[in-house]
Design a protein around this motif. Structure first.
Motif, PDB file in Angstrom:
ATOM      1  N   TYR A   1       0.880  -1.081   0.063  1.00  0.00           N
ATOM      2  CA  TYR A   1       0.073  -0.009  -0.100  1.00  0.00           C
ATOM      3  C   TYR A   1       1.026   1.088   0.106  1.00  0.00           C
ATOM      4  CZ  TYR A   1      -4.242  -2.571   0.812  1.00  0.00           C
ATOM      5  OH  TYR A   1      -5.426  -3.286   0.819  1.00  0.00           O
ATOM      6  N   HIS A   2       0.462   2.141  -0.763  1.00  0.00           N
ATOM      7  CA  HIS A   2       1.127   3.566  -0.922  1.00  0.00           C
ATOM      8  C   HIS A   2       0.138   4.588   0.157  1.00  0.00           C
ATOM      9  CE1 HIS A   2       3.785   3.101  -4.236  1.00  0.00           C
ATOM     10  NE2 HIS A   2       3.365   2.313  -4.455  1.00  0.00           N
ATOM     11  N   PHE A   3       1.008   5.396   0.953  1.00  0.00           N
ATOM     12  CA  PHE A   3       0.183   6.200   1.626  1.00  0.00           C
ATOM     13  C   PHE A   3       0.967   7.791   1.701  1.00  0.00           C
ATOM     14  CE2 PHE A   3       2.871   4.527   4.650  1.00  0.00           C
ATOM     15  CZ  PHE A   3       3.012   5.238   5.709  1.00  0.00           C
ATOM     16  N   GLN A   4      -0.115   8.851   2.073  1.00  0.00           N
ATOM     17  CA  GLN A   4       0.755  10.001   2.168  1.00  0.00           C
ATOM     18  C   GLN A   4      -0.145  10.922   3.133  1.00  0.00           C
ATOM     19  OE1 GLN A   4      -0.598  12.605  -1.030  1.00  0.00           O
ATOM     20  NE2 GLN A   4       1.666  13.409  -1.444  1.00  0.00           N
TER      21      GLN A   4
ATOM     22  N   PHE B   1       3.783   0.382   2.709  1.00  0.00           N
ATOM     23  CA  PHE B   1       3.996  -0.826   3.587  1.00  0.00           C
ATOM     24  C   PHE B   1       3.414  -2.069   2.910  1.00  0.00           C
ATOM     25  CE2 PHE B   1      -0.160   1.103   4.732  1.00  0.00           C
ATOM     26  CZ  PHE B   1      -0.796   0.017   4.892  1.00  0.00           C
ATOM     27  N   LYS B   2       3.857  -3.058   3.493  1.00  0.00           N
ATOM     28  CA  LYS B   2       3.192  -4.451   2.827  1.00  0.00           C
ATOM     29  C   LYS B   2       2.289  -5.143   4.111  1.00  0.00           C
ATOM     30  CE  LYS B   2       4.100  -8.392   0.218  1.00  0.00           C
ATOM     31  NZ  LYS B   2       5.210  -9.123  -0.877  1.00  0.00           N
ATOM     32  N   THR B   3       1.371  -5.507   3.879  1.00  0.00           N
ATOM     33  CA  THR B   3       0.516  -6.112   4.822  1.00  0.00           C
ATOM     34  C   THR B   3       1.042  -7.550   4.941  1.00  0.00           C
ATOM     35  OG1 THR B   3      -1.262  -6.756   3.153  1.00  0.00           O
ATOM     36  CG2 THR B   3      -1.786  -4.897   4.512  1.00  0.00           C
ATOM     37  N   SER B   4       0.978  -8.134   6.287  1.00  0.00           N
ATOM     38  CA  SER B   4       1.292  -9.639   6.255  1.00  0.00           C
ATOM     39  C   SER B   4       0.670 -10.662   5.556  1.00  0.00           C
ATOM     40  CB  SER B   4       1.378  -9.708   7.888  1.00  0.00           C
ATOM     41  OG  SER B   4       1.938  -8.885   8.423  1.00  0.00           O
ATOM     42  N   PRO B   5       1.104 -11.686   5.354  1.00  0.00           N
ATOM     43  CA  PRO B   5       0.142 -12.747   4.886  1.00  0.00           C
ATOM     44  C   PRO B   5      -0.937 -13.376   5.741  1.00  0.00           C
ATOM     45  CG  PRO B   5       2.462 -13.330   4.783  1.00  0.00           C
ATOM     46  CD  PRO B   5       2.213 -12.145   5.813  1.00  0.00           C
TER      47      PRO B   5
END
Length: 803
Positions: free
Chosen positions: A372-375, A392-396
């Protein structure tokens, strides 16, 4: 109380509603108050700066001043790293003496530092790009003081300046200036000369609204308006007691008041607010003696996107910091699987403070194993500010949850700093776990000392925290940082520093300003039309060491080169007893004299080595002895080898230290005044750095030469004189020396060396440290032989001029 000028009033309102603020956006606040639209006023009665909220309630922002005068804000710059905050500049005239004036700079916490000192009765202030303009009323000049600490310059010589304002493109440094001087209001366009746009109005101060309309307060208790569209001046308001400074409500800051003028009525202790075409209404009464005023406006927030925490397969906490920069500010996070985002969190308040505030938002319902991108985005009345993109990348799915996050710590600035105590400030976000904090501090970034461990709670929002220090050493640099601990770990803020105040030392006398260099550019011909420079040394009994340079071929190496430079100069020094010292090529000097020349940096000019054919003389010369006629007076004759002709530069440099009592008092150079580039040019350097003003008389003499015995053939019959500062801006000019301010004429007479003929030109000025150029031309492009003379006037009466 007002004229029935409905057309002008309506036109003004329309202009204001459409106007874009051309001046710089300015903002400041105290720690306790951070409301855009607040009004700040200097108060003569209490020696303070008072801040008034929109309802008129007062709060003392600064105290301890003697005679507070002009007040301006300079904008911060949130794009720099670290961000530059806005600052408040306040002039204090002290006791009104020649060197008692000070300009103080206040930071966003109300802490005071000295921005400029030794000013001569400072009055009004204005912004000019990244500089402050000050009316030095006692010196009769406008001085420009850059905020980066580089040396100031004289922007304009004008009698009795009291109020000043600027208008134009913000930050350009090329703003039109408007100056109230009592009898006149002068308009000075960039690169132009003063034009009197409102003579005879007894002006006290001048302000320009955002549409370019000019307002003038007067000794008659009125406010005049000169419309920007060129229509006739009219009375905007009358019936006031003693109106001084004015301020205009910035569009959008105080709702419902477009085009209102606020004015400080010093005698009545009242600040009025005046709508176009309406009767003045008291904004505050019983306000002491309000003098100058300024509004607080808005700047956009500063945002920093930080790393996400508490990342799981379906959720995350987004983090960042927002500095509201004194305006009520909201924030939200944009997020999605691309930099187009597509989804936003709810808008939340970041407050209206002046320090970074940690902010966060919790996301849920995310897709496992996804980037995910965020700002972070924040908004206030000053505009929007977007933080950088982060990911960031969510966990499995079904993975182990992320551990408890550590606290978020932002080290702030130290406040209440004096010689042995200070207060350390920071913010701590406990991120949902019970958290403690303390400060580490010491002489290095290794610290070594800590404050008491204190609770910051267990919430999800930033908490302001502080700790007081005692027993510090005066005049010492300290490092500090905030550190916080919870179940998620330890978090340290960034290192910050402060310097304790010095115990005031015994005052050191300020060195007197003096002429370190006097020079003249001259058209060298043959016979009687060679370059002839006379100079005087006086003011003491100790001989003075000088270097005299005659430059010719070096001028041809400048960029751009001087056309027709003298190819091979010869320099002669004629001493009063008849001794003549001659130099053709400067390297013909003895090894000792060459060493003196090199040590003084005078083997170079404009960063380049001077030509071997240039001429230089080193001499130690006795000053004027009142008992010996003609003593202390020297003549440098500047000619071309083998009858050569061309443009040359003759210079006299003072090599003695600042404490030397003898002075380089005068240079008087005779030469041909042509047209275009072939005019007569005199130069002057005032020093030392940090020294006081130097009083200088500059003369352009022509007709007198026709009356000497024998007369000078081809004398220039109507010389004109202009004085420029080191930036190349004209600061004052004169045609006929008695055709100027009567006080100036009387002061020139009092020197004892006033010109003897009305058509000569003369200027008497107090100059700050810097470089200056005097240019002599002929009126209506006439030509002839003239003298350009520069006299440094010490406390003793100078020797009489010699032609």
């Amino acid at each position: 109380m007002f004229p029935s000028n409905t057309r002008a009033a309506c036109a003004r309102i329309c202009k204001l509603s459409l106007a874009v603020i051309a001046g710089a956006a300015l903002a400041i606040t105290s720690r306790a108050f951070a409301t855009p639209g607040d009004l700040y006023a200097t108060d003569l009665a209490s020696g303070s700066v008072i801040r008034y909220a929109s309802d008129g309630s007062p709060m003392t922002f600064a105290s301890g001043l003697i005679s507070p005068q002009g007040i301006v804000f300079l904008p911060g710059d949130s794009t720099k790293s670290p961000p530059v905050p806005a600052s408040l500049y306040v002039a204090d005239a002290g006791n009104g003496g020649a060197t008692s004036g000070v300009i103080f700079k206040y930071d966003l916490f109300g802490n005071k530092s000295t921005f400029a000192s030794s000013l001569n009765n400072p009055k009004g202030l204005a912004v000019d790009g990244n500089a402050v303009l000050v009316c030095e009323n006692g010196a009769g000049r406008i001085t420009r003081l850059p905020t980066d600490g580089t040396p100031g310059t004289i922007s304009l010589i004008v009698s009795n300046p009291m109020g000043i304002d600027t208008h134009g493109t913000a930050g350009s440094g090329f703003l039109t200036k408007y100056i109230a001087t009592g009898p006149s209001v002068f308009k000075v366009s960039p690169g132009g000369t003063p034009v009197d746009i409102d003579p005879g109005d007894n002006s006290r101060s001048v302000s320009v609204d955002f549409a370019g309309n000019i307002f003038v307060t007067t000794g008659a208790g009125t406010i005049s308006e000169i419309p920007a569209d060129g229509s006739p001046k009219f009375t905007f308001a009358s019936g006031l007691g003693d109106p001084h400074g004015m301020a205009f409500v910035p569009p959008g800051v105080v709702q419902g008041e477009p085009g209102f003028v606020y004015v400080a009525d010093t005698a009545g202790g009242t600040i009025f607010k005046i709508a176009p075409g309406a009767t003045p209404m008291p904004f505050v009464t019983g306000a002491g003696n309000p003098n100058f005023i300024v509004f607080e406006t808005n700047i956009a927030p500063t945002t920093v996107t930080m790393a996400a925490t508490s990342v799981t397969s379906a959720g995350a906490t987004l983090n960042g910091t927002v500095n509201p920069n004194a305006s009520s500010t909201t924030y939200q996070f944009n997020y999605g699987t691309t930099t187009s985002y597509g989804t936003s969190t709810s808008q939340m308040s970041a407050g209206s403070g002046t320090t970074p505030v940690p902010v966060s938002a919790v996301l849920a319902g995310l897709t496992p194993s996804t980037t995910y991108h965020f700002q972070l985005v924040a908004n206030n009345k000053g505009g929007a500010a977007n933080g950088a993109d982060a990911t960031f990348k969510t966990s499995p799915a079904n993975s182990t949850p992320t551990p408890t996050p550590a606290p978020i710590v932002v080290t702030g600035s130290a406040s209440d700093v004096v010689d042995t105590t200070a207060t350390l400030n920071a913010t701590v976000n406990p991120t949902g776990s019970e958290t403690t904090f303390q400060f580490e501090y010491g002489l290095t970034s290794g610290y070594g000392s800590t404050t008491t461990v204190t609770s910051a709670g267990g919430g999800f929002t930033a908490v302001p925290v502080s700790a007081g220090l005692t027993g510090l050493s005066a005049g010492t640099l300290y490092h500090f940082r905030a550190t916080a601990t919870n179940a998620g770990g330890i978090a340290n803020g960034l290192d910050s520093t402060f310097t304790t105040l010095l115990v005031p030392p015994s005052p050191t006398p300020t060195p007197a300003g003096k002429a370190l260099n006097i020079s003249t550019r001259v058209d060298v011909e043959t016979g009687d039309n060679v370059g002839i420079a006379g100079f005087i040394i006086n003011g003491g009994t100790t001989p003075k060491t000088v270097v005299i340079r005659g430059l010719g071929p070096s001028l041809g190496s400048l960029t751009p080169p001087v056309s027709g430079a003298l190819a091979d100069p010869v320099l002669e020094l004629h001493e009063p007893g008849g001794t003549v010292v001659k130099n053709d090529n400067w390297k013909d000097n003895s090894a000792n004299d060459q060493g003196i020349i090199v040590a003084a940096g005078l083997n170079e000019s404009n960063g380049m080595a001077i030509d071997d054919l240039d001429s230089v003389i080193v001499a130690t010369l006795p000053p004027v002895d009142p008992a010996v006629s003609g003593s202390g007076q020297y003549t440098a004759i500047f000619s071309g080898n083998a009858g050569g002709m061309g443009i040359g530069l003759v210079e006299v440099y003072d090599l003695d230290g600042a404490s030397a009592t003898t002075q380089l008092a005068n240079i008087s150079t005779r030469g041909l005044v042509g047209t275009g580039d072939n005019v007569l040019i005199g130069g002057l350097i005032i020093g030392p750095t940090g020294g006081l003003d130097a009083t200088v008389l500059v003369r352009a003499i022509g007709p007198e030469l026709a009356n000497t015995v024998p007369p000078v053939a081809g004398a220039l019959m109507d010389p004109m004189l202009a004085l420029y500062n080191g930036d190349g801006d004209i600061i004052v000019s004169n045609d006929d020396w008695q055709n100027q301010d009567p006080i100036q004429v009387a002061d020139i007479r009092a020197t004892g060396i006033a010109p003897t003929m009305d058509s000569e030109s003369a200027l008497l000025v107090d100059l700050i440290v810097g470089r200056y150029t005097a240019i002599v031309t002929g009126k209506n492009a006439t030509t002839g032989v003239a003298l350009v003379e520069i006299y440094h006037l010490p406390s003793t009466t100078p020797a009489a001029p010699s032609h």
